[in-house]
Design an enzyme around this catalytic site. Sequence first.
Site, short mmCIF file in Angstrom:
data_model
loop_
_atom_site.label_atom_id
_atom_site.label_comp_id
_atom_site.label_asym_id
_atom_site.label_seq_id
_atom_site.Cartn_x
_atom_site.Cartn_y
_atom_site.Cartn_z
N HIS B 81 0.84 -1.20 0.00
CA HIS B 81 0.00 0.00 0.00
C HIS B 81 0.87 1.25 0.00
O HIS B 81 0.70 2.15 -0.82
CB HIS B 81 -0.93 0.00 1.22
CG HIS B 81 -1.54 1.33 1.52
ND1 HIS B 81 -2.51 1.90 0.73
CD2 HIS B 81 -1.28 2.24 2.50
CE1 HIS B 81 -2.84 3.09 1.22
NE2 HIS B 81 -2.10 3.32 2.30
N ASP B 110 6.26 21.83 -26.43
CA ASP B 110 6.17 20.48 -25.86
C ASP B 110 7.19 20.42 -24.74
O ASP B 110 7.74 21.44 -24.36
CB ASP B 110 6.48 19.41 -26.93
CG ASP B 110 5.83 18.07 -26.58
OD1 ASP B 110 6.21 17.50 -25.55
OD2 ASP B 110 4.94 17.61 -27.32
N TRP B 146 7.00 0.20 3.86
CA TRP B 146 7.45 0.98 2.70
C TRP B 146 8.81 1.61 2.93
O TRP B 146 9.48 2.02 2.00
CB TRP B 146 6.42 2.05 2.33
CG TRP B 146 6.54 3.35 3.10
CD1 TRP B 146 6.02 3.61 4.32
CD2 TRP B 146 7.24 4.53 2.69
NE1 TRP B 146 6.35 4.89 4.71
CE2 TRP B 146 7.09 5.47 3.72
CE3 TRP B 146 7.96 4.89 1.54
CZ2 TRP B 146 7.66 6.76 3.66
CZ3 TRP B 146 8.52 6.17 1.50
CH2 TRP B 146 8.36 7.08 2.54
N SER B 174 13.04 6.24 -14.12
CA SER B 174 11.91 6.97 -14.67
C SER B 174 11.80 8.36 -14.04
O SER B 174 11.65 9.37 -14.74
CB SER B 174 10.63 6.16 -14.44
OG SER B 174 9.51 6.99 -14.42
N SER B 175 11.90 8.42 -12.70
CA SER B 175 11.76 9.71 -12.02
C SER B 175 12.87 10.67 -12.42
O SER B 175 12.63 11.87 -12.60
CB SER B 175 11.83 9.54 -10.51
OG SER B 175 10.72 8.86 -10.06
N HIS B 258 13.16 12.04 3.49
CA HIS B 258 12.53 13.29 3.84
C HIS B 258 12.35 14.23 2.66
O HIS B 258 11.23 14.72 2.44
CB HIS B 258 13.17 14.00 5.04
CG HIS B 258 12.32 15.17 5.39
ND1 HIS B 258 11.19 15.05 6.16
CD2 HIS B 258 12.33 16.44 4.96
CE1 HIS B 258 10.57 16.20 6.20
NE2 HIS B 258 11.24 17.07 5.48
N GLU B 260 11.89 13.30 -0.18
CA GLU B 260 10.81 12.63 -0.90
C GLU B 260 9.44 13.10 -0.42
O GLU B 260 8.54 13.31 -1.23
CB GLU B 260 10.94 11.11 -0.74
CG GLU B 260 9.74 10.29 -1.16
CD GLU B 260 9.49 10.29 -2.66
OE1 GLU B 260 10.43 10.60 -3.41
OE2 GLU B 260 8.36 9.98 -3.07
N TYR B 262 8.69 15.95 0.62
CA TYR B 262 8.46 17.27 0.02
C TYR B 262 8.24 17.18 -1.47
O TYR B 262 7.53 18.00 -2.04
CB TYR B 262 9.59 18.24 0.41
CG TYR B 262 9.32 18.70 1.80
CD1 TYR B 262 8.35 19.67 2.01
CD2 TYR B 262 9.92 18.11 2.88
CE1 TYR B 262 8.00 20.04 3.29
CE2 TYR B 262 9.57 18.48 4.16
CZ TYR B 262 8.61 19.45 4.36
OH TYR B 262 8.27 19.79 5.62
N SER B 273 -1.74 27.17 -5.09
CA SER B 273 -1.41 28.57 -5.35
C SER B 273 -1.94 29.05 -6.70
O SER B 273 -2.01 30.25 -6.94
CB SER B 273 0.10 28.78 -5.30
OG SER B 273 0.62 28.30 -4.10
N HIS B 307 14.86 13.28 11.95
CA HIS B 307 13.68 13.35 12.81
C HIS B 307 12.83 12.08 12.69
O HIS B 307 11.92 11.88 13.45
CB HIS B 307 12.84 14.61 12.55
CG HIS B 307 12.25 14.72 11.18
ND1 HIS B 307 12.18 15.91 10.51
CD2 HIS B 307 11.70 13.81 10.35
CE1 HIS B 307 11.60 15.73 9.34
NE2 HIS B 307 11.30 14.46 9.22
N HIS B 308 13.16 11.25 11.71
CA HIS B 308 12.49 9.95 11.61
C HIS B 308 13.17 8.91 12.49
O HIS B 308 12.72 7.78 12.57
CB HIS B 308 12.49 9.46 10.17
CG HIS B 308 11.68 10.34 9.27
ND1 HIS B 308 10.33 10.18 9.09
CD2 HIS B 308 12.02 11.41 8.52
CE1 HIS B 308 9.87 11.10 8.26
NE2 HIS B 308 10.88 11.87 7.90
N THR B 333 6.70 27.03 5.84
CA THR B 333 5.38 26.44 5.63
C THR B 333 4.29 27.39 6.12
O THR B 333 3.26 27.57 5.46
CB THR B 333 5.28 25.09 6.37
OG1 THR B 333 6.46 24.33 6.10
CG2 THR B 333 4.07 24.31 5.93
N LYS B 336 3.55 30.12 3.70
CA LYS B 336 2.67 29.71 2.61
C LYS B 336 1.21 29.76 3.04
O LYS B 336 0.36 30.31 2.34
CB LYS B 336 3.02 28.30 2.15
CG LYS B 336 4.28 28.28 1.35
CD LYS B 336 4.58 26.90 0.87
CE LYS B 336 5.60 26.98 -0.23
NZ LYS B 336 5.03 27.48 -1.48
N ARG B 455 1.78 1.15 15.21
CA ARG B 455 1.40 1.00 13.80
C ARG B 455 1.91 -0.33 13.26
O ARG B 455 2.73 -0.98 13.88
CB ARG B 455 1.97 2.16 12.98
CG ARG B 455 3.47 2.25 12.98
CD ARG B 455 3.99 3.56 12.38
NE ARG B 455 3.95 3.56 10.93
CZ ARG B 455 4.84 4.18 10.15
NH1 ARG B 455 5.86 4.85 10.69
NH2 ARG B 455 4.74 4.17 8.84
#
Lengths: 295, 530
Positions: B81, B110, B146, B174-175, B258, B260, B262, B273, B307-308, B333, B336, B455
């Site tokens: 998932h 293009d 994950w 790909s990315s 991290h 990622e 963002y 926006s 922080h993880h 943040t 924004k 979890r």
Amino acid sequence: MATSNYYVPESSYFPIVSSIGLFGMAAGAGGMMNHMSSGGQGFGFPHLVFTAGTLLLAFVFFQWFAKVITESRGGMYSPQMDKSFRWGMSWFIFSEVMFFVAFFGVLLYVRQWAGPWLDGQGDKGSSHMLWPDFDYSWPMFNNPGGADYPGPNAVIDPWHIPLLNTVLLMTSSVTLTIAHHALRAMHRGRTIFWLGATVVLGAIFVYYQILEYIEAYTELGLTLDSGIYGSTFFMLTGFHGLHVTIGAFILFIMWIRICKGHFTPEQHFGFEAAAWYWHFVDMVWVGLFLFVYIL
Amino acid sequence: MTTATASHDNHDDHGHHGPAKGIMRWVLTTNHKDIGTMYLWFSLTMLFIGGTMALIIRSELFQPGMQLIEPEFFNQMTTMHGLIMVFGAIMPAFVGLANWMVPLMIGAPDMALPRMNNWSFWILPFAFGMLLFTLFTEAGAPNFGWTFYAPLSTTYAPSSVTYFIFGVHMMGISSIMGAINIIVTILNLRAPGMTLMKMPLFVWTWFITAYLLVAVMPVLAGVVTMMLMDIHYGTAFFDAAGGGDPVLFQHVFWFFGHPEVYIMILPAFGIVSQIIPTFARKPLFGYASMVYATSSIAFLSFIVWAHHMFTVGLPLQTELFFMYATMLIAIPTGVKVFNWVSTMFRGSMTFETPMLFALAFVVLFTIGGFSGLMLSIAPADFQYHDTYFVVAHFHYVLVPGALFGIIAGVYYWLPKWTGHYINENLGKFHFWMSFIGVNVTFFPMHFIGLAGMPRRIPDYALQFADFNAIATVGAFIFGFSQLIFLFVLIKTIRGGEKATDQVWEGAEGLEWTIPSPAPYHTFAEPPHVK
Ligand code: HEM
Ligand SMILES: [Cu+2]
């Protein structure tokens, strides 16, 4: 800023076939490794898939690049297109830099933190309780869990093959620059000579690197299984060697193209891209020589 | 922001012809709109597959005790998932939107490298096909979460981990190609007069996202390569017995991970926006500060990864550094959120479906930001870590955050793509069902998390039963409401009220100067931006 005739190619079968090829390589390689690790031997179905995928990808890439070259020589690309290629190549090299940054970071972490902690030093020295007999040193001749990871007896002496290889690569950078100047000055003969010399120097580098690996495996007991020293050593030098091989191959293609009279003093981005790549590979080597071999 | 002189004329597309016919149009295409469409459909497919897995997880968690599935399968579901939603649904959806909209917004004919563009897309179905296929093998799919922490993903991993690793490599290729394409398009294909500081914010946020992608996807490639070597070739990167360190895995993973997160939110910031000024009929408040805030978020995202890992055993100074650095992110943040609210302040607001999703984004993402701030307090995180509180946090930023951003963008631009307005009643119905569903699902998770429910465990203690049951009900509401989305999409593609060129009364920018639906080729002659 845009001009009016940016070239947008017609539909193309390259992307889809490349994807199939890449898929074959990835799925095949996965199958091969699982086969190997579960004790399997010989040439099986995954090997077939991998080989077919690789050949397919190589074939399409050849066609794809040939098409780009034809389009470029056919004058279909504006200066703006040239800029797209330049930006594209620069950012690709940046991504490669980050790939190596990850491995250099690993080396730093292991030497600066993980190793000393296992030896009882520093903030997390409590991990010493895992293997109370372990003493940290770099190169790590004795690994904490000795039985699973017999350490190397010795490591590569930086002042023999690695020093020679440094000289080879540095020289190749110079010869490549001479070739570039010659190309700009329209001296085809000289370009061919100096570019050829660069490729040969790259090939010799790879040859010595292989000799070094053989020495490591047969005489020094320095292998992929000899703990973290071997892991970082082979990971960093291995990926670098792979990049030298690819770089030399690309330069060789450029050499063929120059022999065919492909480039002009003004327009030779293919050559320049290959040169950027080569210099990048060189810079990585300087890092390796310093942080993997000497320090 | 930008205004365009209507020098553009779409009948001027000589030298080009329309799309080819049949399936091969899609397979062989080099057209940014076709490729964008394929990315979006792919992403929607993955959303439904990943969503089904989420519903399987929630069904098992409906009541305490083991109900429906084996724990082993439960682990495969949480892992798949997460992977499918992150890499298969959210990221490709953003790339699809970039493909469609970046060239239209900057007046480019293009993407800069059209064939490579199609290759970036076509790698994905193969990569996910391979990943999903492992579900049907004897060893089972990846089951290590994950975040695939070593040694769960190395020493104790099922053999499908090898395919997982190569799948990640394919997605990475790909990315990176997709990101390079976007960067080059933005740097090199802007219409004359479109200076960097005139670019629409969606373009800006994607530019910075693409930079993050090019910087960290190779690190992800590096970490899975080290796993591969540890598993099959005897190296000791993540094995302390050989002098390596399992914690090293987490450092390298989160150095990717991290940024990622963002990558999954910055483009949504961009979409919101675009939408809020349109429906508030006021220019965006603080355009420049938005650009700077986005850039500083991108910069900070490289120095907060640990922080993880507060509970993994880090030196005290490290904990403190990462705690304060993480808190710093709240500043840009906050800028924004402040700007969005100020844009709406005294605007002549209307609440069409895209605006509703954008508004929900602002409110609910902020809730996720606040729980993030709570988690960033290292000593408090010792309590929160690995509980449902973390699950609540990241689902608030990812579902009503990233996903609502995507849905808002789709509703906002759909009339431009298809030439038809959506049925507003159905759109609003979809919105309210999603809004209710998402909150009913994820809000209770804050409570059970604070109360200590861990979890990634298929069973739980009795006292968590009520909130879990509520969350499951919410999940089904949310999941099935997405069928309304699918229905609206199909209905709008097939017909509906004809959209004007400008589509929305307050919309500004180049993309609204071209006809609706957008012709197959646009801006063959670049427009001039004043
Ligand atoms: C205000 C900014 C944010 C702060 C301060 C913040 C802080 C944190 C912290 C401290 C954790 C670790 C919690 C733990 O495992 O104990 C965390 C987890 C997480 N955050 Fe955030 N966060 C923020 C915004 C975001 C955004 C925008 C996203 C994505 C769009 C995001 C996605 C995640 C994810 C996916 C995880 C969990 C990863 C996992 O363990 O599976 N966060 N956040
Ligand atoms: Cu984070």
